[in-house]
Design an enzyme around this catalytic site. Sequence first.
Site: not given
Length: 331
Positions: A33, A51, A141, A170, A190, A221, A284
């Site tokens: 969470l 976790d 990432y 996306n 976006l 995208r 990027g």
Amino acid sequence: MSILVLGGAGYIGSHTALELVRAGESVIIADNLSTGHIEAVPEKAKFYEGDLHDRAFLDSIFKNEAIDAVIHFAAYSLVGESVTDPLKYYGNNLCGTKNLLDSMLANNVGNIVFSSTAATYGEPENIPILETDLTLPKNPYGETKLAIEKMFYWTSKAHNFRYVSLRYFNACGADKSGSIGEAHSPETHLIPLILQVPNGKRESVSIFGTDYDTPDGTCIRDYIHVTDLAQAHMLALEYLKNGGKSSVFNLGNGIGYSVREVIETARKVTGHPIPAVEAPKRDGDPARLVASSVKAREVLGWKPRYDSLEEIISDAWNWHRSHPNGFAENK
Ligand code: UDP
């Protein structure tokens, strides 16, 4: 089947869990969470709070539940933050997943569907992008997601373990019921940012870069409905259950829309003028990212149902309009 959905309280995880519940599967969700929402967990799913780094927690789930397969969404996913705090991403995404693999192998659970990303490609060589194209991530990432895919590959060579890695383009939209949707804090994507304007949460939306080598100068995208992504996870589980080989699949509609086209479509859907302000490029950002999903269509039998941007934004708007503060107002 009994499916463990790690990160099942997050955006794509909760939509996948909901589709699994609707299909009558037994769904067990584990989530710490940290970014997920308890309100997004479907009523019929069993929930464990904990976790990925907690080996005893993972082992206890595998001991208590007869898990057939895992779907793994639990990760940090903010590109910008990954650049300023890379070790947070290596620690959580990569080390957390290594811990999960240790636990899966120790408990004889050998199938996983993994939430990967178009960010594994970096600046694409070709459009549309194929799974066999060069992977050169431009940020930590994407690097951590690619490193996890490689960790799965080598583990599958050494052990009784198979994986499907799904590289999303996306993700957007929301469940048709309007009961769950996208709720990130901070929001960086976006479509939710655009919809904050008609929702009275911001005055205008920024267009990051207007001199890209694209027809209108803004980034292109491939926007894919979250419910279509959820369906692909179910097909991937089926594929593994039927003995399918470990593999990687792109998930997108194969249609590219520019930032200006997305804003224009949102104006049409909401009936709001949505002022847009031209702003500098974001570091990027590749000019174009459009998937070839031929492999997912052919091998998994995936057929995205929502290839109209208008319908995708309309579903997103349905959620955001009724939940202007995300899940917070329900607390
Ligand atoms: N974008 C934009 N303004 C914003 C947020 C995003 O122009 O306020 C652009 C961004 O540069 C990218 C596209 O919209 O070209 C999609 O960005 P998003 O963060 O939604 O997804 P990403 O493609 O980074 O995964």
